[in-house]
Design a protein around this motif. Structure first.
Motif, PDB file in Angstrom:
ATOM      1  N   TYR A 179       4.661   0.703  -6.543  1.00  0.00           N
ATOM      2  CA  TYR A 179       3.710   0.827  -7.657  1.00  0.00           C
ATOM      3  C   TYR A 179       4.400   1.473  -8.841  1.00  0.00           C
ATOM      4  CZ  TYR A 179      -0.076  -0.333  -4.480  1.00  0.00           C
ATOM      5  OH  TYR A 179      -0.895  -0.977  -3.594  1.00  0.00           O
ATOM      6  N   SER A 233      -0.476   2.461 -11.590  1.00  0.00           N
ATOM      7  CA  SER A 233      -1.436   1.872 -10.660  1.00  0.00           C
ATOM      8  C   SER A 233      -1.186   0.382 -10.445  1.00  0.00           C
ATOM      9  CB  SER A 233      -2.864   2.092 -11.172  1.00  0.00           C
ATOM     10  OG  SER A 233      -3.004   1.463 -12.434  1.00  0.00           O
ATOM     11  N   GLU A 234      -0.116  -0.134 -11.061  1.00  0.00           N
ATOM     12  CA  GLU A 234       0.192  -1.560 -10.952  1.00  0.00           C
ATOM     13  C   GLU A 234       1.144  -1.824  -9.782  1.00  0.00           C
ATOM     14  OE1 GLU A 234      -1.032  -4.138 -12.855  1.00  0.00           O
ATOM     15  OE2 GLU A 234      -2.377  -2.566 -13.612  1.00  0.00           O
ATOM     16  N   VAL A 269       4.110  -3.582  -7.742  1.00  0.00           N
ATOM     17  CA  VAL A 269       5.378  -4.214  -8.108  1.00  0.00           C
ATOM     18  C   VAL A 269       5.957  -4.846  -6.843  1.00  0.00           C
ATOM     19  CG1 VAL A 269       7.706  -3.818  -8.989  1.00  0.00           C
ATOM     20  CG2 VAL A 269       5.791  -2.489  -9.904  1.00  0.00           C
TER      21      VAL A 269
END
Length: 110
Positions: free
Chosen positions: A50, A53-54, A56
């Motif tokens: 991450y 909060s994304e 990867v």
């Protein structure tokens, strides 16, 4: 298919002339040597992480060194029929898709 039961001339056709010959009692064996520097294999494993909060998604490389040395020994009777097969070394196999070593077998032309 195994080399056992094949004629020694078939192995010579596939691998070339033997590097050594040994005779014991009623059997002769031919030896083939191959080897050199270790080979490096790189594989990639999926990984996630991450950034904030994304999520990867990435691939992480892993390198492994394998031996390229191999000694193959085929024993055959007076008629040239192969009766026993021995091999030693990491270079005597091919890696399967699963990463396991599979022996290099008899080439039957199919």
């Amino acid at each position: 298919m195994s080399w056992k039961g094949a004629h020694i001339s078939e192995a010579i056709d596939q691998w070339g002339p033997p590097d050594d010959e040994r005779t014991v009692a009623d059997f002769t064996s031919y030896l083939w040597y191959r080897g050199g520097e270790p080979a490096t294999i790189t594989t990639y494993a999926p990984a996630t992480g991450y950034v904030g909060s994304e999520p990867v998604y990435m691939s992480v490389p892993t390198t492994t060194q394998i031996s390229t040395k191999c000694t193959r020994q085929l024993y055959f009777d007076s008629g040239g029929t192969i009766t026993h097969v021995k091999w030693e070394g990491g270079g005597c196999c091919v890696m399967t898709v699963s990463g396991w070593c599979a022996t290099i077998g008899y080439r039957d032309g199919n």
